[in-house]
Design an enzyme around this catalytic site. Structure first.
Site, PDB file in Angstrom:
ATOM      1  N   GLU A 115       5.701   0.200   9.830  1.00  0.00           N
ATOM      2  CA  GLU A 115       6.029   0.524   8.432  1.00  0.00           C
ATOM      3  C   GLU A 115       7.489   0.213   8.130  1.00  0.00           C
ATOM      4  O   GLU A 115       7.811  -0.340   7.081  1.00  0.00           O
ATOM      5  CB  GLU A 115       5.713   1.999   8.163  1.00  0.00           C
ATOM      6  N   ARG A 173       4.583  -3.610 -12.568  1.00  0.00           N
ATOM      7  CA  ARG A 173       3.406  -4.064 -11.798  1.00  0.00           C
ATOM      8  C   ARG A 173       3.560  -5.505 -11.340  1.00  0.00           C
ATOM      9  O   ARG A 173       2.761  -6.002 -10.563  1.00  0.00           O
ATOM     10  CB  ARG A 173       2.150  -3.919 -12.657  1.00  0.00           C
ATOM     11  N   ASN A 223      -7.882  -9.103 -16.840  1.00  0.00           N
ATOM     12  CA  ASN A 223      -7.424  -8.865 -15.461  1.00  0.00           C
ATOM     13  C   ASN A 223      -8.621  -9.105 -14.561  1.00  0.00           C
ATOM     14  O   ASN A 223      -9.733  -8.681 -14.878  1.00  0.00           O
ATOM     15  CB  ASN A 223      -6.946  -7.412 -15.279  1.00  0.00           C
ATOM     16  N   GLY A 224      -8.398  -9.753 -13.408  1.00  0.00           N
ATOM     17  CA  GLY A 224      -9.499  -9.984 -12.470  1.00  0.00           C
ATOM     18  C   GLY A 224      -9.675 -11.474 -12.232  1.00  0.00           C
ATOM     19  O   GLY A 224      -8.834 -12.284 -12.604  1.00  0.00           O
ATOM     20  N   HIS A 227       5.991  -8.074  27.415  1.00  0.00           N
ATOM     21  CA  HIS A 227       4.888  -9.063  27.465  1.00  0.00           C
ATOM     22  C   HIS A 227       5.139 -10.220  26.501  1.00  0.00           C
ATOM     23  O   HIS A 227       4.202 -10.776  25.929  1.00  0.00           O
ATOM     24  CB  HIS A 227       3.571  -8.346  27.136  1.00  0.00           C
ATOM     25  N   CYS A 277      -1.691  -7.975 -13.220  1.00  0.00           N
ATOM     26  CA  CYS A 277      -1.745  -8.178 -14.675  1.00  0.00           C
ATOM     27  C   CYS A 277      -1.853  -6.824 -15.373  1.00  0.00           C
ATOM     28  O   CYS A 277      -2.322  -5.850 -14.814  1.00  0.00           O
ATOM     29  CB  CYS A 277      -2.961  -9.018 -15.024  1.00  0.00           C
ATOM     30  N   GLU A 285       9.426  -6.769   2.939  1.00  0.00           N
ATOM     31  CA  GLU A 285       8.859  -6.933   1.587  1.00  0.00           C
ATOM     32  C   GLU A 285       9.922  -6.793   0.495  1.00  0.00           C
ATOM     33  O   GLU A 285       9.712  -7.286  -0.612  1.00  0.00           O
ATOM     34  CB  GLU A 285       7.707  -5.981   1.343  1.00  0.00           C
ATOM     35  N   LYS A 294       8.710  -2.439   5.250  1.00  0.00           N
ATOM     36  CA  LYS A 294       9.671  -2.092   4.188  1.00  0.00           C
ATOM     37  C   LYS A 294      10.764  -3.150   4.100  1.00  0.00           C
ATOM     38  O   LYS A 294      11.110  -3.634   3.043  1.00  0.00           O
ATOM     39  CB  LYS A 294      10.312  -0.726   4.456  1.00  0.00           C
ATOM     40  N   TRP A 323      -0.152 -12.031 -13.889  1.00  0.00           N
ATOM     41  CA  TRP A 323       0.327 -12.318 -12.525  1.00  0.00           C
ATOM     42  C   TRP A 323      -0.585 -13.438 -12.043  1.00  0.00           C
ATOM     43  O   TRP A 323      -1.764 -13.223 -11.802  1.00  0.00           O
ATOM     44  CB  TRP A 323       0.199 -11.088 -11.643  1.00  0.00           C
ATOM     45  N   LYS A 363       2.238  -4.227  -7.368  1.00  0.00           N
ATOM     46  CA  LYS A 363       2.110  -2.838  -6.942  1.00  0.00           C
ATOM     47  C   LYS A 363       0.672  -2.514  -6.546  1.00  0.00           C
ATOM     48  O   LYS A 363       0.438  -1.753  -5.635  1.00  0.00           O
ATOM     49  CB  LYS A 363       2.537  -1.887  -8.063  1.00  0.00           C
TER      50      LYS A 363
END
Ligand code: AGP
Length: 608
Positions: free
Chosen positions: A481, A27, A100-101, A504, A2, A488, A485, A74, A603
């Site tokens: 990583e 964001r 926000n929160g 295995h 948010c 996502e 990438k 959000w 983000k």
């Protein structure tokens, strides 16, 4: 996440607020709204979907006034609808709140307020704040907000206006970032500096428990007992174009191509070539204090957790100190073994990730010293840690972290060098590391110059349903990583694995439909990974390999080869991550995905 923007001054508020919301679009959000003091009362406009929808509604039917607040939401409680969009208002609509929160005791508060006669319109936790402030309001807005926040459990960054105390904005924060912007007889509140950077560079970062009162005549910062606080005014040295795309198709691509520069900025002034040393000013630790630590815990989330795994390898190999890497979300709820001889390294690009912040606070509560490896200056983790290293990667707008990751690894290498040369690393090894670090920007540029060849590979594999990424040693985290990438931003399922672990179980997945990316630089485990590649090829897998140079051992074993320059083992993940970022980016673009704002992601995850 948010976004919050507020303005009080002599200019028309609506365009300033909407412009600020647009600066926060990256964001991630799913609805937006404004509340403006229009001379008669509080006028609220809200819209589900993109900010452009809200903007057109306000353009068709303008809202007049020079004081207002705005929000991009959000969704955490309640679907992304018009009703659930912020701002939320009191029963008589005289008070409007953006938040926000998460209000953790919202249900109990809502029940008590409904029993007291309040009528709710939405299913959000935020609306509870509007009615709670209304319940306590008796003419002074900041007093009502203080009284209301005393009842709240959870996290908040809020801005509040009232038509009964009409010439002010009251803002407060606990666990969700908020800052005050200082203009010329005009003041701003925002959850992120990019929302107001076009208007001021002078900001005050609010801390948990702070409450700000903004009026045309000035501002005050108080604690929740109404005591006046003196806060530091910071100057923002970022420029808007650093936040803009700069001619690239996406922020993510811009940031991938910025890495020669961002790595240089991470290292700038911090390498002492002659003695093979690193100079770090912000650790707030003497050599003796550094030497007293018996173990290191590194805690982070997501990509930052991957850089933590690389740091673990560096520190144990070079500084010979025990290191544990912990997911922050796990660490905060475990009963970890931490003491005052523990150094807790906390890695976070945004410096606001809720789990990471909570893990740091938990480690500090248990006596550990916290060292923040952070990108965003003035962020909560940066301010609450006991010392730290700013990675100076510049603003990272794309949700998928790229330049921050490579700068994190370099910052962690600087710290490793600093500690290792205190303990037992020779000056000769130190100089070798410094030399390799200086070479990185140019080597990264070489890889970027080869981007078109990587786009060709992306074209070949854009329709794959699954990917495997395999690496060993320093490059197992690079495999993780690379997989993150891809998944996502392209939404293709991808897994990172230690290459030797294939036998295995995961090797059962191999067939012609499973592309396998091997990170195979000429490092100390190269021969081992060559046999892993052969195992995959023997089962019909299609192999894409990142290799350092002409490798006779690989001839005939690869379907696709991506060359990366040779460097010392500890920096191979830095170089390997560049082509993997590009591969993910090009595949995602070819699949029509929203690269900078992937679905379901934000983000900075400032909620649990
Ligand atoms: C990485 O591409 C993701 N955006 C995500 O995993 C991110 O690394 C994670 O949320 C941690 O963020 P932070 O570094 O800001 O704490």
């Amino acid at each position: 996440m948010c976004g919050i923007v507020g303005y009080v001054g002599s200019r028309v508020a609506a365009p300033l607020l909407i412009e600020g919301l647009k600066r926060l679009e990256y964001r991630g959000y799913d609805s937006a709204g404004v509340a403006i003091m229009n001379g008669k009362g509080v006028e609220t406009r809200k819209a589900a979907g993109k900010i452009a929808i809200l903007e057109s509604e306000v353009a068709c039917d303008p809202v007049h006034g020079t004081l207002g607040i705005a929000h991009t939401r959000w969704a955490t409680h309640g679907a992304p609808t018009h009703v659930n969009a912020h701002p939320h208002t009191s029963c008589d609509e005289s008070i409007a709140v953006v938040h926000n929160g998460i209000i953790e005791n919202a249900t109990a508060l809502r029940q008590a307020l409904e029993e007291a006669g309040h009528v709710f319109r939405s299913e959000t936790d935020t609306e509870v704040l509007a009615h709670l402030i209304e319940e306590f309001f008796s003419g002074n807005l900041e007093e009502a907000v203080m009284a209301a926040l005393e009842k709240v459990d959870g996290t908040y960054g809020i801005a509040v206006v009232s038509s009964s105390d009409r010439d002010k904005i009251v803002a407060a924060r606990k666990g969700s970032p908020l800052l005050v912007g200082l203009g010329d007889e005009e003041y701003y509140v925002a959850s992120d500096v990019s929302a107001i950077l076009a208007h001021t560079r002078q900001v005050i970062y609010l801390d948990d428990g702070d409450l700000a009162v903004l009026e045309r005549t000035g501002y005050r910062v108080l604690d929740l007992n109404a005591a006046t606080l003196t806060k530091t005014v910071s100057r923002i040295d970022w420029d808007l174009e650093q936040i803009e795309r700069g001619g690239f198709a996406h922020f993510m691509l811009k940031e991938i191509f910025e890495q020669p520069k961002s790595i240089e900025n991470t290292m700038r002034g911090r390498l002492l070539d002659e003695d093979g040393l690193a100079k770090l000013g912000g650790l707030n630790l003497t050599d003796d204090e550094l030497l007293k630590f018996e173990n290191i815990v590194i805690t982070a989330c997501g990509t930052s957790w991957h850089s933590a795994l690389i740091a673990e390898h560096m520190l144990e190999e070079l500084a010979r100190i025990p290191v544990d890497v912990e997911y922050a979300s796990e660490f905060r709820y475990r009963n970890p073994i931490v003491s005052d001889r523990t150094l807790c390294i906390v890695i976070s690009q945004s410096g606001e990730t809720a789990d990471t912040l909570a893990a740091m606070r938990e480690a500090q509560r248990r006596g550990a010293r916290a060292l923040g490896i952070v990108n965003v200056v003035g962020s909560t983790i940066a301010r609450e840690s006991d010392g730290g290293i700013y990675i100076h990667a510049g603003p990272e707008i794309g949700v998928a972290s790229t330049k921050a990751f490579t700068s994190q690894v370099c910052a962690l290498a600087l710290f490793t060098l600093r500690l290792a040369r205190l303990r037992n690393l020779s000056s000769e090894r130190g100089r070798e590391i410094v030399k390799a670090m200086h070479a990185l920007p140019g080597q990264i540029q070489q890889i970027l110059d080869n981007a078109p060849a990587i786009e060709v590979i992306a074209e070949e594999f854009k329709s794959a349903s699954n990917f495997l990424y395999l690496g060993r040693g320093f490059n197992f985290p690079a495999a993780l990583e690379g997989a993150l990438k891809l998944k996502e931003i392209s939404y293709i399922h991808a897994e990172g694995y230690p290459a030797a672990e294939m036998k295995h179980g995961p090797i059962a997945l191999i067939d012609e439909n499973m592309p396998v990316v091997f990170i195979a630089p000429h490092d100390s485990v190269f021969e081992k990974i060559v046999s892993n590649i052969a195992e995959v090829k023997a089962r019909g897998g299609r192999v894409i390999a990142l290799t350092s140079m002409d490798e006779p051992a690989l001839v005939g074993k690869l379907d696709y080869e991506i060359r990366i320059p040779h460097t010392i083992d500890m920096f191979t993940p830095v170089l390997a991550s560049i082509p993997l970022q590009l591969l993910a980016y090009y595949i995602a673009v070819k699949r029509g995905a929203d690269v900078d704002q992937p679905r379901n992601l934000a983000k900075s995850v400032t909620v649990e």
